[in-house]
Scaffold this motif. Sequence first.
Motif: not given
Length: 449
Positions: A48-51, A430-439, A444-447
């Motif tokens: 994927n290409q990410s910006s 709450q935590d870093v896992n929630d932070a990654v989900d937020l990003v 609109n990124w689907d890993p």
Amino acid sequence: MSALREGIHIFRIGRPFVNTSRLSAVRDFTSFRSRCLTGSSCRFYTRNQSSFGILFDIDGVLLRGHTPIPGAKEAMRKLVDRNGEFQVPVVFVTNAGNSMRQSKAELLSRVLDVQVSKHQVIMSHSPLQMFTQYHQKRVLVSGQGPMTEIAENLGFQHVVTIDMLREAYPLLDVVDHNRRPKDMLPPAKYVPPVEAIVLFGEPIRWETNLQLILDLLLSNGNPALPLTSPPYPHIPVLACNMDLMWMAEAKTPRFGHGTFLVCLENIYKKITGKELKYAALIGKPSIITYNYAELLVQQQAERRGWSSPFQRLYAIGDNPMADIYGANLYNRYLQSIRESMNQVKKKKVPVLEAVDGEEHENVLTNSRLDELTHGGLMESCSSILVCTGVYHRDEDLPTNPHESVTERVFHGHRDFHFDPSLVEAAFIVQDVNDAVDLVFSQENWDPNF
């Protein structure tokens, strides 16, 4: 592309940032960045290409000591593909300064179960590679860990440690009676005068380090001489890591290097009646650290062969006075640069740089302006605050900056202006896992795509 790459001055918000944006450092960064972008780096899997890219603080966000915080491993798994390769440019930015980048990368790899390269790690001292004007000077280093190795790896050629200074001048360190010389002293060893002081992080014996550093400041780097009138300005001091507190395994935050700096500054002022001046303050929340982080993220993106311009950073941290302040300050800096470039392009007038109180004309061509204002300059740096470290949700930030600039409330360094808006995170999770989900949601990124 960073604005520093074009020699544009770091815009100062509030009080001046004590020489962290010196013109020489800007020029060094231009050369250094060019070498990095054409040099070797860690390999990445092209898909994927990410910006966008993500900056992670470590202590209080991913780890407490050597123990992963719940959710940290899960967050990392979301960022790598089935081959273990990061799908998004990621940089780990810590204010710790007691180890090499490689050592920190190995720790993260082992504890978080992902493969982290040293090219993805920024220690508080990493930007010192750009301060080449000090690399040939004889410097005293203070902190913990393999300080000589760290300093030499950064480019310093003539390194003196506190222990070397104690050995040469055994009568200087006498607070601890058990460390005082007991027998007849051997002939003093000659140590050439120290020309600069580099503070990597909090030392172990504060009384020894405070005493000997003060001796150098008061003697122009030569403690063998009788004390006369203290020189002012004193020899240069470069300090990494301004964190007053940091989060380890204990239930409450612990003293950081910022606390040591408070002691040093106040003792110096008490003795001389003058302010201790820094040639540079490095580490979060300084702009130069975030600019260096942007360099590494850009480097990763280019190694992936991504053609789309890199546009957004997300900085995840637990300390409002360091991580959030720094990310918001860098975001303000980016907006100021962009607005200034647009105005310059419309008016076709030169940019005036204010460097160390002096203005320097920097005439930019229209092609360079186009590069900066159409994809060449990053759009934003968004701050994300987690509640697993220094910050807790029940904390209230002051609303009146005139009443709140006290050590009780403002834990930032003396030379950084307190602005309530700079410690207010764009997002709180709450935590870093929630932070990654937020990003991922914001982008609109689907890993799994």
